[in-house]
Design a protein around this motif. Structure first.
Motif, PDB file in Angstrom:
ATOM      1  N   LEU A   1      13.801  -3.729  29.492  1.00  0.00           N
ATOM      2  CA  LEU A   1      12.951  -5.042  29.116  1.00  0.00           C
ATOM      3  C   LEU A   1      13.106  -6.118  30.066  1.00  0.00           C
ATOM      4  O   LEU A   1      12.193  -6.590  30.500  1.00  0.00           O
ATOM      5  CB  LEU A   1      13.016  -5.191  27.752  1.00  0.00           C
ATOM      6  CG  LEU A   1      12.042  -6.278  27.064  1.00  0.00           C
ATOM      7  CD1 LEU A   1      10.731  -6.427  27.621  1.00  0.00           C
ATOM      8  CD2 LEU A   1      12.337  -6.624  25.568  1.00  0.00           C
ATOM      9  N   ILE A   2      14.431  -6.667  29.911  1.00  0.00           N
ATOM     10  CA  ILE A   2      14.970  -7.822  30.531  1.00  0.00           C
ATOM     11  C   ILE A   2      14.679  -7.676  32.258  1.00  0.00           C
ATOM     12  O   ILE A   2      14.078  -8.744  32.878  1.00  0.00           O
ATOM     13  CB  ILE A   2      16.185  -8.204  30.293  1.00  0.00           C
ATOM     14  CG1 ILE A   2      16.495  -8.370  28.909  1.00  0.00           C
ATOM     15  CG2 ILE A   2      16.735  -9.281  31.363  1.00  0.00           C
ATOM     16  CD1 ILE A   2      15.738  -9.791  28.554  1.00  0.00           C
TER      17      ILE A   2
ATOM     18  N   GLY B   1       8.618 -10.279  36.395  1.00  0.00           N
ATOM     19  CA  GLY B   1       7.126 -10.513  36.277  1.00  0.00           C
ATOM     20  C   GLY B   1       6.315  -9.512  36.116  1.00  0.00           C
ATOM     21  O   GLY B   1       4.967  -9.449  36.295  1.00  0.00           O
ATOM     22  N   ASP B   2       6.847  -8.042  35.564  1.00  0.00           N
ATOM     23  CA  ASP B   2       6.093  -6.994  35.472  1.00  0.00           C
ATOM     24  C   ASP B   2       5.598  -7.010  34.192  1.00  0.00           C
ATOM     25  O   ASP B   2       6.104  -6.201  33.266  1.00  0.00           O
ATOM     26  CB  ASP B   2       6.814  -5.653  35.625  1.00  0.00           C
ATOM     27  CG  ASP B   2       6.154  -4.443  35.668  1.00  0.00           C
ATOM     28  OD1 ASP B   2       5.102  -4.335  35.184  1.00  0.00           O
ATOM     29  OD2 ASP B   2       6.405  -3.515  36.301  1.00  0.00           O
ATOM     30  N   ALA B   3       4.212  -7.428  33.933  1.00  0.00           N
ATOM     31  CA  ALA B   3       3.731  -7.512  32.513  1.00  0.00           C
ATOM     32  C   ALA B   3       3.402  -6.189  31.934  1.00  0.00           C
ATOM     33  O   ALA B   3       3.634  -6.065  30.825  1.00  0.00           O
ATOM     34  CB  ALA B   3       2.451  -8.018  32.547  1.00  0.00           C
ATOM     35  N   LYS B   4       2.729  -5.108  32.705  1.00  0.00           N
ATOM     36  CA  LYS B   4       2.750  -3.720  32.122  1.00  0.00           C
ATOM     37  C   LYS B   4       4.023  -3.368  31.562  1.00  0.00           C
ATOM     38  O   LYS B   4       3.953  -2.716  30.422  1.00  0.00           O
ATOM     39  CB  LYS B   4       2.302  -2.889  33.199  1.00  0.00           C
ATOM     40  CG  LYS B   4       2.083  -1.296  32.590  1.00  0.00           C
ATOM     41  CD  LYS B   4       1.957  -0.476  34.060  1.00  0.00           C
ATOM     42  CE  LYS B   4       1.935   0.875  33.416  1.00  0.00           C
ATOM     43  NZ  LYS B   4       1.746   1.801  34.751  1.00  0.00           N
ATOM     44  N   TRP B   5       5.060  -3.296  32.229  1.00  0.00           N
ATOM     45  CA  TRP B   5       6.339  -2.504  31.655  1.00  0.00           C
ATOM     46  C   TRP B   5       7.161  -3.557  30.349  1.00  0.00           C
ATOM     47  O   TRP B   5       7.457  -3.024  29.684  1.00  0.00           O
ATOM     48  CB  TRP B   5       7.545  -2.240  32.626  1.00  0.00           C
ATOM     49  CG  TRP B   5       6.867  -0.992  33.375  1.00  0.00           C
ATOM     50  CD1 TRP B   5       6.425  -1.036  34.531  1.00  0.00           C
ATOM     51  CD2 TRP B   5       6.981   0.294  32.664  1.00  0.00           C
ATOM     52  NE1 TRP B   5       5.959   0.227  34.864  1.00  0.00           N
ATOM     53  CE2 TRP B   5       6.303   1.274  33.647  1.00  0.00           C
ATOM     54  CE3 TRP B   5       7.491   0.857  31.584  1.00  0.00           C
ATOM     55  CZ2 TRP B   5       6.288   2.406  33.495  1.00  0.00           C
ATOM     56  CZ3 TRP B   5       7.453   2.248  31.426  1.00  0.00           C
ATOM     57  CH2 TRP B   5       6.578   2.953  32.463  1.00  0.00           C
TER      58      TRP B   5
ATOM     59  N   TYR C   1       7.699  -1.908  26.875  1.00  0.00           N
ATOM     60  CA  TYR C   1       9.346  -2.077  26.006  1.00  0.00           C
ATOM     61  C   TYR C   1       9.159  -2.931  24.883  1.00  0.00           C
ATOM     62  O   TYR C   1       9.803  -2.780  23.829  1.00  0.00           O
ATOM     63  CB  TYR C   1      10.444  -2.556  26.978  1.00  0.00           C
ATOM     64  CG  TYR C   1      10.489  -1.524  27.927  1.00  0.00           C
ATOM     65  CD1 TYR C   1      11.130  -0.369  27.973  1.00  0.00           C
ATOM     66  CD2 TYR C   1      10.181  -1.718  29.546  1.00  0.00           C
ATOM     67  CE1 TYR C   1      11.282   0.619  28.847  1.00  0.00           C
ATOM     68  CE2 TYR C   1      10.627  -0.868  30.320  1.00  0.00           C
ATOM     69  CZ  TYR C   1      11.170   0.371  30.108  1.00  0.00           C
ATOM     70  OH  TYR C   1      11.491   1.214  31.049  1.00  0.00           O
ATOM     71  N   ALA C   2       8.396  -3.920  24.623  1.00  0.00           N
ATOM     72  CA  ALA C   2       8.470  -4.696  23.630  1.00  0.00           C
ATOM     73  C   ALA C   2       6.947  -4.859  22.886  1.00  0.00           C
ATOM     74  O   ALA C   2       5.828  -4.454  23.413  1.00  0.00           O
ATOM     75  CB  ALA C   2       8.733  -6.096  24.066  1.00  0.00           C
TER      76      ALA C   2
ATOM     77  N   ALA D   1       6.730   3.115  21.830  1.00  0.00           N
ATOM     78  CA  ALA D   1       6.857   2.464  23.116  1.00  0.00           C
ATOM     79  C   ALA D   1       7.076   1.064  23.175  1.00  0.00           C
ATOM     80  O   ALA D   1       7.410   0.377  24.167  1.00  0.00           O
ATOM     81  CB  ALA D   1       5.466   2.704  23.860  1.00  0.00           C
ATOM     82  N   HIS D   2       7.248   0.598  21.852  1.00  0.00           N
ATOM     83  CA  HIS D   2       7.461  -1.124  21.918  1.00  0.00           C
ATOM     84  C   HIS D   2       8.602  -1.131  20.817  1.00  0.00           C
ATOM     85  O   HIS D   2       8.569  -1.950  19.753  1.00  0.00           O
ATOM     86  CB  HIS D   2       6.305  -1.867  21.094  1.00  0.00           C
ATOM     87  CG  HIS D   2       5.000  -1.248  21.732  1.00  0.00           C
ATOM     88  ND1 HIS D   2       4.645  -1.555  23.176  1.00  0.00           N
ATOM     89  CD2 HIS D   2       3.928  -0.251  21.571  1.00  0.00           C
ATOM     90  CE1 HIS D   2       3.495  -1.038  23.537  1.00  0.00           C
ATOM     91  NE2 HIS D   2       3.025  -0.263  22.581  1.00  0.00           N
TER      92      HIS D   2
END
Length: 198
Positions: free
Chosen positions: A115-116, A122-126, A130-131, A189-190
């Motif tokens: 996630l970090i 700046g990868d908004a999709k991933w 993760y969150a 997934a989150h």
């Protein structure tokens, strides 16, 4: 339980995958042979809630039903004896379970690191993968000028959550990511659901 002799092979496989996914070993053991049940629960226990049926094909009296894990990736193909070839009552007709490109068994610390890294580049999709949406909103409130400089400095577990702490090497601020161990085990997934920034 009522006999399932005439249940279609696809519906039969669906029931088995749902039982395994939720960790219902008693039901899974009814639908699957002992070997198949061991293969399923040996891969993950529970199997997770994001398995989606993607294909079906038949061969020599066995129907092969394939599922994809939409959260973690990987496929599972279950072989079920066709109607008319099952034993009395119809139980234990799922005779094979084969995994391919197996789901990634991330632990909570690895999940938080992913996630970090996604957020830092700046990868908004991933980041959204993760969150949870609430955690993503909190992360988006954190200044990103030095987002490539976060270093993990510790982790601890409490009440079903693993808290992973990072320090920014430039600003000295800290981020604490809370990852749900239950959500992670179920293939959610989150799984990162809380973020604290100091």
């Amino acid at each position: 339980m009522a006999p399932v002799t005439n249940l279609s092979a696809v519906a039969y496989a669906d029931r088995l995958v749902r039982a395994w996914g939720s960790g219902d070993t008693a039901a899974a053991n009814c639908y699957a042979s002992a070997t198949t049940s061991r293969a399923l629960f040996g891969q993950a226990s529970p199997g997770g809630i994001h398995w989606r049926r993607v294909s079906t094909e038949g061969a020599a009296g066995t129907i092969y039903v394939t599922y994809h894990d939409d959260a973690r990736g990987g496929n599972l193909t279950v072989g079920v004896q066709n109607v008319g070839l099952r034993s009395a009552g119809g139980w234990h007709a799922a005779s094979t379970a084969r995994f391919s490109n197996e789901p990634k068994a991330w632990n909570a610390v690895q999940w938080s690191d992913n996630l970090i890294r996604a957020w830092g580049r700046g990868d908004a999709k991933w980041t959204a993968y993760y969150a949870t949406p609430a955690a993503v909103r909190t992360l988006h409130g954190v200044p990103t000028t030095n987002s490539a400089h976060w270093t993990r400095i510790g982790s601890e577990g409490a009440a079903g959550t693993t808290y992973v702490t990072y320090r920014n090497d430039v600003t000295r601020h800290t981020l604490v990511i809370g990852v749900s161990n239950v959500g992670l085990s179920q293939g959610d997934a989150h799984a990162a659901y809380t973020v604290r920034y100091h």
